[in-house]
Scaffold this active site. Structure first.
Site, PDB file in Angstrom:
ATOM      1  N   ASP A 244      20.403  26.764  41.830  1.00 55.62           N
ATOM      2  CA  ASP A 244      21.428  25.760  41.583  1.00 55.62           C
ATOM      3  C   ASP A 244      22.469  26.349  40.616  1.00 55.62           C
ATOM      4  O   ASP A 244      22.897  27.486  40.809  1.00 55.62           O
ATOM      5  CB  ASP A 244      20.778  24.470  41.038  1.00 55.62           C
ATOM      6  CG  ASP A 244      21.699  23.261  41.111  1.00 55.62           C
ATOM      7  OD1 ASP A 244      21.763  22.640  42.181  1.00 55.62           O
ATOM      8  OD2 ASP A 244      22.371  22.963  40.110  1.00 55.62           O
ATOM      9  N   TYR A 394      30.440  19.951  36.792  1.00 61.82           N
ATOM     10  CA  TYR A 394      30.989  20.060  38.144  1.00 61.82           C
ATOM     11  C   TYR A 394      32.512  20.090  38.108  1.00 61.82           C
ATOM     12  O   TYR A 394      33.142  20.893  38.802  1.00 61.82           O
ATOM     13  CB  TYR A 394      30.495  18.893  39.014  1.00 61.82           C
ATOM     14  CG  TYR A 394      29.068  19.059  39.462  1.00 61.82           C
ATOM     15  CD1 TYR A 394      28.766  19.522  40.735  1.00 61.82           C
ATOM     16  CD2 TYR A 394      28.019  18.773  38.596  1.00 61.82           C
ATOM     17  CE1 TYR A 394      27.447  19.684  41.148  1.00 61.82           C
ATOM     18  CE2 TYR A 394      26.695  18.935  38.990  1.00 61.82           C
ATOM     19  CZ  TYR A 394      26.421  19.397  40.265  1.00 61.82           C
ATOM     20  OH  TYR A 394      25.117  19.567  40.656  1.00 61.82           O
ATOM     21  N   HIS A 451      14.787  22.980  47.132  1.00 65.65           N
ATOM     22  CA  HIS A 451      15.799  23.318  46.136  1.00 65.65           C
ATOM     23  C   HIS A 451      15.213  23.569  44.753  1.00 65.65           C
ATOM     24  O   HIS A 451      15.695  24.428  44.019  1.00 65.65           O
ATOM     25  CB  HIS A 451      16.814  22.173  46.076  1.00 65.65           C
ATOM     26  CG  HIS A 451      18.009  22.468  45.237  1.00 65.65           C
ATOM     27  ND1 HIS A 451      18.972  23.397  45.595  1.00 65.65           N
ATOM     28  CD2 HIS A 451      18.419  21.962  44.040  1.00 65.65           C
ATOM     29  CE1 HIS A 451      19.910  23.434  44.678  1.00 65.65           C
ATOM     30  NE2 HIS A 451      19.595  22.574  43.718  1.00 65.65           N
TER      31      HIS A 451
END
Length: 478
Positions: A244, A394, A451
């Site tokens: 990630d 982000y 993930h």
């Protein structure tokens, strides 16, 4: 004509063309396609910088002082009766909306199952006990570029003849350093020639690391801060591992100071996918995979391409658009409601572990995780009020064209190990990895996992890290 129609028409034309070509012409076409792709990759490699500048920064409040305290302090996670009582009061005041019939997890976190999770959280989950679990490993803080950086530092149990190698492991969102708690003992006590001294920092703005006070803190800034952390700990060479955001940060660390990074291990493979050669391989690969370097497993994971790489990503990336544009707005509700926060975070641990979990009444959450572990991760966000700064990461990384950033046009030259888990959101074939990584020592098609690899499959992940490091060390000693 829409984008999907254009793609499908192109594929049909290629299928028809391939079907009408004799063997010699087919070979010529494939060799030409491969040649074009190889030339473009080579030119990109020649033109790309070999490293990216490390720079400097200041993320503390106010002006940068003339000196900075470089002391490393012990840190202990604490809780209180008041903290638990406040949590329980907020859970007790939850207002529920009934789910649609037969909606399962396709509309998000199913409120019927949410009631069960909240009942466990309210009546059985013991935060005081979990704080003791968190504190089983030594925690520290040190101020770097104006903000307190939190990390755990676990020294190994070294056997005779074993080499101790430093390893930094970096988490992503919505995870934390706690994701690594089950893999740490598998790395700090091994039967191989190497054993690891593990450092797991919290990304600034996550968990117990202080949030940046200024705009612009992205993966490049985090990479520089983590280099300074390792230097402050006395390490001149070390391994790095990430998934990630951790994959982006450790990539950047390898690009900034390759002389310090002995090896890079990733469980989320980030490769360039915009070259002509890759486009051609994508079109041809489903029908003649061996001609473009695809394996049968690549074909299984990549196709049908539109469903797995366009539609599924659209279904799963709504959060990204919110967090990359107005993170503070959505974050207000999450920061004020533990129930909203838990639903928002745990939904990712459901679908990102296996997209098939969306069709289950309970989201499959307890197939791979215990509620204690899941809620401990949520509590790290809740008690530190870190959901908003974690979401801002982000926006800071995606506010400009991500593809033109210096780290996107810079290759990675350190030895690299890639662990491709089958239920990761996107799959990168080994044939594409070379577009970014110049020295791939290991590419493993993992048998299971998604993930949150270290959290889901610590044994598999540890084995892959160890075999990768053994390969790198054996090469360096030749």
């Amino acid at each position: 004509m829409g984008f999907e129609d254009s793609i499908m028409q192109t594929i049909e034309c290629v299928k028809e063309t391939l079907g009408n070509l004799d063997r010699s012409k087919l070979q010529l076409l494939v060799l030409s396609s491969a040649g074009v792709g190889a030339v473009l990759c080579y030119l990109a490699w020649r033109q790309s910088p070999k490293t990216i500048p490390i720079g400097d920064g200041w993320w503390g409040a106010g002006e940068k002082p003339s000196t900075e305290d470089k002391t490393i302090h012990r840190f202990v996670v604490k809780t209180s009766v008041e903290e638990t009582e406040d949590l329980h009061r907020r859970i007790d005041q939850t207002r529920f909306t009934d789910p649609l019939e037969d909606s399962r997890f396709n509309y998000g976190f199913n409120s019927n199952y949410l009631r069960r999770v909240l009942s466990y959280w309210r009546h059985q989950f013991d935060w005081e006990k979990q704080v003791k679990v968190i504190n089983q490993y030594p925690h520290f803080k040190t101020k770097i570029e104006g903000i307190d950086v939190h990390f755990i530092h676990v020294r190994p149990v070294q056997k005779a003849g074993q080499t101790v190698l430093p390893l930094m492991m970096v988490h992503g969102w919505p995870g934390s350093f706690y994701e690594f708690y089950k893999i740490i003992p598998l790395l700090t006590k091994t039967d191989s020639d190497a054993v690891f001294e593990v450092i797991c920092p919290s990304i600034p703005g996550y968990g117990y690391s202080e949030a940046p006070h200024k705009k612009g803190f992205n993966t490049l800034e985090a990479a520089r801060i983590f280099h300074k952390l390792m230097e402050r700990l006395g390490f001149t060479e070390f391994y790095v591992q990430g998934g990630d955001w951790g994959a982006f940060i450790t990539n950047n660390m390898a690009q900034m100071k390759p002389e310090c990074v002995r090896g890079l291990h990733l469980n989320m493979v980030i490769a360039r996918t915009d070259s002509l050669g890759q486009l051609l391989s994508l079109v041809i690969g489903r029908y003649l995979p061996f001609l473009v370097g695809f394996t049968k497993e690549d074909v299984r994971r990549l196709y049908p391409y539109m469903e797995k790489n366009i539609y599924d990503i659209l279904r799963e990336s709504g959060y990204l658009h919110i967090q990359a544009t107005k993170p503070d707005t959505a974050g207000c509700g999450l920061n004020d409601s533990p129930v909203g926060l838990a639903a928002y975070i745990l939904e990712k641990f459901s679908s990102w572990t296996d997209l098939g979990n969306r069709d289950l009444e309970d989201g499959g959450l307890e197939r791979k995780f215990s509620l204690d572990d899941l809620l401990t991760n949520v509590m790290i966000y809740w008690t530190t009020c870190s959901i908003i700064p974690s979401m801002r990461f982000y926006k800071e990384n995606l506010k400009k064209d991500f593809k033109t950033r210096v780290d996107r046009v810079t290759s990675v030259y350190v030895p690299t190990g890639l662990a491709a888990f089958p239920d990761e959101l996107l799959h990168c074939p080994s044939a594409w990895a070379g577009s970014r990584f110049a020295d791939v020592c290991s590419f493993t098609y993992m048998p299971r996992g998604g993930h949150f690899a270290a959290f889901e499959e610590p044994q598999l992940m540890a084995q892959d890290i160890i075999q990768f490091v053994e390969k790198v060390e054996s090469k360096s000693h030749k």
